[in-house]
Scaffold this motif. Sequence first.
Motif, PDB file in Angstrom:
ATOM      1  N   ALA A  46       0.847  -1.200   0.000  1.00  0.00           N
ATOM      2  CA  ALA A  46       0.000   0.000   0.000  1.00  0.00           C
ATOM      3  C   ALA A  46       0.880   1.247   0.000  1.00  0.00           C
ATOM      4  N   ASP A  47       0.235   2.399  -0.053  1.00  0.00           N
ATOM      5  CA  ASP A  47       0.953   3.668   0.016  1.00  0.00           C
ATOM      6  C   ASP A  47       1.763   3.741   1.307  1.00  0.00           C
ATOM      7  N   ASP A  48       2.868   4.486   1.268  1.00  0.00           N
ATOM      8  CA  ASP A  48       3.774   4.608   2.418  1.00  0.00           C
ATOM      9  C   ASP A  48       3.129   5.230   3.648  1.00  0.00           C
ATOM     10  N   ASP A  49       2.029   5.934   3.463  1.00  0.00           N
ATOM     11  CA  ASP A  49       1.415   6.616   4.607  1.00  0.00           C
ATOM     12  C   ASP A  49       0.370   5.756   5.318  1.00  0.00           C
ATOM     13  N   ILE A  50       0.189   4.498   4.887  1.00  0.00           N
ATOM     14  CA  ILE A  50      -0.836   3.631   5.492  1.00  0.00           C
ATOM     15  C   ILE A  50      -0.163   2.553   6.343  1.00  0.00           C
ATOM     16  N   CYS A  51      -0.547   2.500   7.604  1.00  0.00           N
ATOM     17  CA  CYS A  51      -0.100   1.428   8.482  1.00  0.00           C
ATOM     18  C   CYS A  51      -1.269   0.474   8.708  1.00  0.00           C
ATOM     19  N   GLU A  52      -0.965  -0.638   9.344  1.00  0.00           N
ATOM     20  CA  GLU A  52      -2.004  -1.620   9.675  1.00  0.00           C
ATOM     21  C   GLU A  52      -1.949  -1.926  11.156  1.00  0.00           C
ATOM     22  N   LEU A  53      -3.080  -1.854  11.810  1.00  0.00           N
ATOM     23  CA  LEU A  53      -3.218  -2.304  13.192  1.00  0.00           C
ATOM     24  C   LEU A  53      -3.273  -3.827  13.130  1.00  0.00           C
ATOM     25  N   GLN A  54      -2.385  -4.496  13.860  1.00  0.00           N
ATOM     26  CA  GLN A  54      -2.209  -5.935  13.669  1.00  0.00           C
ATOM     27  C   GLN A  54      -2.213  -6.722  14.972  1.00  0.00           C
ATOM     28  N   LYS A  55      -2.648  -7.956  14.839  1.00  0.00           N
ATOM     29  CA  LYS A  55      -2.522  -8.977  15.868  1.00  0.00           C
ATOM     30  C   LYS A  55      -2.940  -8.494  17.260  1.00  0.00           C
ATOM     31  N   MET A  56      -4.155  -7.943  17.305  1.00  0.00           N
ATOM     32  CA  MET A  56      -4.743  -7.508  18.572  1.00  0.00           C
ATOM     33  C   MET A  56      -5.493  -8.710  19.163  1.00  0.00           C
ATOM     34  N   TYR A  57      -4.875  -9.349  20.136  1.00  0.00           N
ATOM     35  CA  TYR A  57      -5.446 -10.543  20.754  1.00  0.00           C
ATOM     36  C   TYR A  57      -5.342 -10.417  22.267  1.00  0.00           C
ATOM     37  N   PHE A  58      -6.450 -10.751  22.962  1.00  0.00           N
ATOM     38  CA  PHE A  58      -6.486 -10.654  24.410  1.00  0.00           C
ATOM     39  C   PHE A  58      -7.193 -11.875  24.994  1.00  0.00           C
ATOM     40  N   MET A  59      -6.560 -12.501  25.961  1.00  0.00           N
ATOM     41  CA  MET A  59      -7.194 -13.609  26.673  1.00  0.00           C
ATOM     42  C   MET A  59      -8.403 -13.050  27.431  1.00  0.00           C
ATOM     43  N   SER A  60      -9.350 -13.913  27.761  1.00  0.00           N
ATOM     44  CA  SER A  60     -10.579 -13.468  28.433  1.00  0.00           C
ATOM     45  C   SER A  60     -10.272 -12.758  29.750  1.00  0.00           C
ATOM     46  N   SER A  61      -9.175 -13.109  30.409  1.00  0.00           N
ATOM     47  CA  SER A  61      -8.817 -12.489  31.686  1.00  0.00           C
ATOM     48  C   SER A  61      -8.498 -11.004  31.556  1.00  0.00           C
ATOM     49  N   ALA A 117      -4.686   0.059  21.238  1.00  0.00           N
ATOM     50  CA  ALA A 117      -4.940   0.554  19.878  1.00  0.00           C
ATOM     51  C   ALA A 117      -4.581   2.034  19.774  1.00  0.00           C
ATOM     52  N   ILE A 118      -4.956   2.817  20.772  1.00  0.00           N
ATOM     53  CA  ILE A 118      -4.620   4.248  20.778  1.00  0.00           C
ATOM     54  C   ILE A 118      -3.112   4.434  20.826  1.00  0.00           C
ATOM     55  N   THR A 148     -10.555  -7.650   9.951  1.00  0.00           N
ATOM     56  CA  THR A 148     -11.019  -8.563  10.983  1.00  0.00           C
ATOM     57  C   THR A 148     -12.153  -9.406  10.401  1.00  0.00           C
ATOM     58  N   THR A 149     -12.740 -10.235  11.235  1.00  0.00           N
ATOM     59  CA  THR A 149     -13.861 -11.054  10.780  1.00  0.00           C
ATOM     60  C   THR A 149     -15.151 -10.577  11.443  1.00  0.00           C
ATOM     61  N   ALA A 150     -16.247 -10.778  10.751  1.00  0.00           N
ATOM     62  CA  ALA A 150     -17.544 -10.291  11.223  1.00  0.00           C
ATOM     63  C   ALA A 150     -17.950 -10.911  12.561  1.00  0.00           C
ATOM     64  N   SER A 151     -17.433 -12.084  12.886  1.00  0.00           N
ATOM     65  CA  SER A 151     -17.798 -12.731  14.143  1.00  0.00           C
ATOM     66  C   SER A 151     -17.194 -12.038  15.360  1.00  0.00           C
ATOM     67  N   LEU A 152     -16.201 -11.201  15.160  1.00  0.00           N
ATOM     68  CA  LEU A 152     -15.560 -10.504  16.279  1.00  0.00           C
ATOM     69  C   LEU A 152     -16.269  -9.169  16.524  1.00  0.00           C
ATOM     70  N   THR A 153     -17.509  -9.254  16.950  1.00  0.00           N
ATOM     71  CA  THR A 153     -18.369  -8.083  17.058  1.00  0.00           C
ATOM     72  C   THR A 153     -17.866  -7.066  18.082  1.00  0.00           C
ATOM     73  N   GLN A 154     -17.299  -7.531  19.189  1.00  0.00           N
ATOM     74  CA  GLN A 154     -16.791  -6.588  20.195  1.00  0.00           C
ATOM     75  C   GLN A 154     -15.602  -5.807  19.645  1.00  0.00           C
ATOM     76  N   ALA A 155     -14.744  -6.477  18.904  1.00  0.00           N
ATOM     77  CA  ALA A 155     -13.593  -5.795  18.308  1.00  0.00           C
ATOM     78  C   ALA A 155     -14.067  -4.761  17.296  1.00  0.00           C
ATOM     79  N   ILE A 156     -15.022  -5.129  16.474  1.00  0.00           N
ATOM     80  CA  ILE A 156     -15.542  -4.195  15.469  1.00  0.00           C
ATOM     81  C   ILE A 156     -16.154  -2.977  16.150  1.00  0.00           C
ATOM     82  N   ALA A 157     -16.895  -3.196  17.218  1.00  0.00           N
ATOM     83  CA  ALA A 157     -17.492  -2.074  17.955  1.00  0.00           C
ATOM     84  C   ALA A 157     -16.406  -1.158  18.515  1.00  0.00           C
ATOM     85  N   LEU A 158     -15.333  -1.726  19.022  1.00  0.00           N
ATOM     86  CA  LEU A 158     -14.227  -0.917  19.524  1.00  0.00           C
ATOM     87  C   LEU A 158     -13.615  -0.088  18.406  1.00  0.00           C
ATOM     88  N   TYR A 159     -13.347  -0.713  17.278  1.00  0.00           N
ATOM     89  CA  TYR A 159     -12.738   0.001  16.162  1.00  0.00           C
ATOM     90  C   TYR A 159     -13.643   1.130  15.674  1.00  0.00           C
TER      91      TYR A 159
END
Length: 171
Positions: free
Chosen positions: A87-102, A113-114, A132-143
């Motif tokens: 992609a263009d040099d000015d675009i980054c990607e937020l990646q591998k955001m994973y959190f255990m239930s705890s 993320a901030i 992301t995938t549509a099943s990760l509804t909480q993550a999508i809401a956060l984004y």
Amino acid sequence: MTTAVINSTEQDVVVRRITCDDNADIARVIRTVSAEFGLTADKGYTVADPNLDVLCEMYSRPRHAYWVVELNGEIAGGGGVAPLVGADDDICELQKMYFMSSLRGKGLAKRLAIQAMAHAKGQGFTRCYLETTASLTQAIALYEHLGFEHIDGALGSTGHVDCEVTMLKTL
């Protein structure tokens, strides 16, 4: 290296940059959380990620950063940012955001993320992309809460063939 400690009455949470000693632990977290949400090969998801076991090395490159989150001394989450490949040099990607239930429900994903986007802005990025995938509804809401907007198609060459939700934010 910036380390932040969040103390609660019973738990200590530490957010810090990844080290190479963390590779196995964060890979385990990512695999465990993926399985928890059904993102596994037996459910039709592509799970081969050649970088998963060497995240420290991957995120030690220029304009890359990854943070792990420890709960009582154990790695229980993480997330990072890197240039969006293809992609263009000015675009980054937020990646591998994973959190255990705890760790969930403590505001740590939002905080991380901030932090990642602030780092990216400091590295000269003006837009942040994620998949992301549509099943990760909480993550999508956060984004969405963080100002990411849904876009019609994928950007770059992430190789995430199973991620049907694409989002972009101006930093």
